[in-house]
Design a protein around this motif. Structure first.
Motif, PDB file in Angstrom:
ATOM      1  N   MET A  50       2.998  11.080   7.499  1.00  9.90           N
ATOM      2  CA  MET A  50       1.557  10.089   7.681  1.00  9.90           C
ATOM      3  C   MET A  50       0.918  10.163   5.904  1.00  9.90           C
ATOM      4  N   ILE A  51       0.511  11.177   5.619  1.00 10.30           N
ATOM      5  CA  ILE A  51      -0.215  10.813   4.722  1.00 10.30           C
ATOM      6  C   ILE A  51       0.337  11.020   3.567  1.00 10.30           C
ATOM      7  N   VAL A  52       1.602  10.916   3.062  1.00  8.77           N
ATOM      8  CA  VAL A  52       2.757  10.490   2.485  1.00  8.77           C
ATOM      9  C   VAL A  52       2.376   8.969   2.169  1.00  8.77           C
ATOM     10  N   LYS A  53       2.732   8.162   3.074  1.00  5.70           N
ATOM     11  CA  LYS A  53       2.565   7.022   3.582  1.00  5.70           C
ATOM     12  C   LYS A  53       1.359   6.571   3.065  1.00  5.70           C
ATOM     13  N   VAL A  54       0.110   7.356   3.658  1.00  3.44           N
ATOM     14  CA  VAL A  54      -1.381   6.369   2.948  1.00  3.44           C
ATOM     15  C   VAL A  54      -1.468   6.115   1.559  1.00  3.44           C
ATOM     16  N   LEU A  55      -0.540   7.275   0.856  1.00  2.00           N
ATOM     17  CA  LEU A  55      -1.159   7.867  -0.713  1.00  2.00           C
ATOM     18  C   LEU A  55      -0.131   6.380  -0.757  1.00  2.00           C
ATOM     19  N   TRP A  56       0.981   5.999  -0.945  1.00  2.23           N
ATOM     20  CA  TRP A  56       2.517   5.884  -1.032  1.00  2.23           C
ATOM     21  C   TRP A  56       1.288   3.493  -1.180  1.00  2.23           C
ATOM     22  N   SER A  57       0.477   3.780   0.129  1.00  5.64           N
ATOM     23  CA  SER A  57       0.305   2.267   0.390  1.00  5.64           C
ATOM     24  C   SER A  57      -0.854   2.217  -0.204  1.00  5.64           C
ATOM     25  N   ALA A  58      -1.865   3.536  -0.926  1.00  7.42           N
ATOM     26  CA  ALA A  58      -3.017   3.275  -1.823  1.00  7.42           C
ATOM     27  C   ALA A  58      -2.571   3.085  -2.878  1.00  7.42           C
ATOM     28  N   GLY A  59      -1.768   3.424  -3.774  1.00  8.52           N
ATOM     29  CA  GLY A  59      -1.304   3.808  -4.341  1.00  8.52           C
ATOM     30  C   GLY A  59      -0.547   2.070  -5.007  1.00  8.52           C
ATOM     31  N   PHE A  60       0.012   1.475  -4.054  1.00  6.46           N
ATOM     32  CA  PHE A  60       0.814   0.363  -4.175  1.00  6.46           C
ATOM     33  C   PHE A  60      -0.329  -1.165  -3.772  1.00  6.46           C
ATOM     34  N   ILE A  61      -1.863  -0.771  -3.362  1.00  4.71           N
ATOM     35  CA  ILE A  61      -2.844  -1.879  -2.479  1.00  4.71           C
ATOM     36  C   ILE A  61      -3.791  -1.818  -4.315  1.00  4.71           C
ATOM     37  N   ILE A  62      -3.892  -0.726  -4.611  1.00  2.00           N
ATOM     38  CA  ILE A  62      -4.538  -0.831  -5.927  1.00  2.00           C
ATOM     39  C   ILE A  62      -3.549  -1.368  -7.251  1.00  2.00           C
ATOM     40  N   GLY A  63      -2.176  -1.253  -7.056  1.00  2.00           N
ATOM     41  CA  GLY A  63      -1.659  -2.261  -7.712  1.00  2.00           C
ATOM     42  C   GLY A  63      -2.013  -4.191  -7.871  1.00  2.00           C
ATOM     43  N   THR A  64      -2.486  -3.953  -5.991  1.00  2.00           N
ATOM     44  CA  THR A  64      -1.820  -5.658  -5.414  1.00  2.00           C
ATOM     45  C   THR A  64      -3.558  -5.789  -6.165  1.00  2.00           C
ATOM     46  N   ALA A  65      -4.542  -4.933  -5.865  1.00  2.00           N
ATOM     47  CA  ALA A  65      -6.034  -5.508  -6.669  1.00  2.00           C
ATOM     48  C   ALA A  65      -6.398  -5.715  -7.411  1.00  2.00           C
ATOM     49  N   THR A  66      -5.409  -4.551  -8.505  1.00  2.00           N
ATOM     50  CA  THR A  66      -5.915  -5.184 -10.005  1.00  2.00           C
ATOM     51  C   THR A  66      -5.102  -6.606 -10.331  1.00  2.00           C
ATOM     52  N   HIS A  67      -3.679  -6.833  -9.818  1.00  2.00           N
ATOM     53  CA  HIS A  67      -3.156  -8.363 -11.050  1.00  2.00           C
ATOM     54  C   HIS A  67      -3.756  -9.019  -9.731  1.00  2.00           C
ATOM     55  N   THR A  68      -4.522  -8.762  -8.116  1.00  2.00           N
ATOM     56  CA  THR A  68      -4.949 -10.573  -8.198  1.00  2.00           C
ATOM     57  C   THR A  68      -6.344 -10.434  -9.064  1.00  2.00           C
ATOM     58  N   LEU A  69      -6.771  -9.586  -8.916  1.00  2.00           N
ATOM     59  CA  LEU A  69      -8.082  -9.582  -9.897  1.00  2.00           C
ATOM     60  C   LEU A  69      -8.125 -10.624 -10.881  1.00  2.00           C
ATOM     61  N   ASP A  70      -7.246 -10.267 -11.704  1.00  2.00           N
ATOM     62  CA  ASP A  70      -6.498 -10.650 -13.517  1.00  2.00           C
ATOM     63  C   ASP A  70      -6.521 -11.988 -13.009  1.00  2.00           C
ATOM     64  N   LEU A  71      -5.383 -12.607 -11.905  1.00  2.00           N
ATOM     65  CA  LEU A  71      -5.702 -13.804 -11.598  1.00  2.00           C
ATOM     66  C   LEU A  71      -6.604 -14.433 -11.024  1.00  2.00           C
TER      67      LEU A  71
END
Length: 120
Positions: A1-22
């Motif tokens: 469960m913790i691994v999936k949360v960390l996984w999701s958090a990493g990809f959501i950070i990427g999402t936020a970065t690219h969304t802010l750039d857009l």
């Protein structure tokens, strides 16, 4: 469960970065690089959250997508750093650490699947 949360958090950070750039710079905001790089980085706005979602609903698909995203992202950003865009150094270090995590999770996932299949 913790691994999936960390996984999701990493990809959501990427999402936020690219969304802010857009939001801040408009469609295909990475004009400092050729169009294929620009399209690739912009596509991560959709692919990153997909990887975060798939790890929960279709784990193997999420892992495969995560590997593809992180391998290509580190390669593209590493190349960009090599040709003189020094501002990519710190993000590349962080992405490389997250990529190592993604690759380790994938290795553990597939190793445990193989062991499970052999035990049957």
């Amino acid at each position: 469960m913790i691994v999936k949360v960390l996984w999701s958090a990493g990809f959501i950070i990427g999402t936020a970065t690219h969304t802010l750039d857009l939001i801040n710079y408009g469609w295909l905001p990475y004009e400092f690089r050729p169009l294929p790089f620009n399209i690739y980085w912009t596509s991560l706005t959709l692919l990153d959250p997909l990887a975060a979602l798939l790890i929960w609903v279709r784990e193997s698909w999420g892992i495969a997508l995560g590997i593809a995203i992180m391998a290509s992202n580190v390669l593209v950003n590493g190349y960009t750093l090599l040709i003189g865009y020094d501002e990519f150094f710190i993000p590349l270090l962080m992405q490389s650490a997250f990529a190592a995590f993604v690759f380790f999770v994938a290795w553990r996932h597939w190793a445990s699947d193989k062991k499970y299949a052999e035990d049957r």
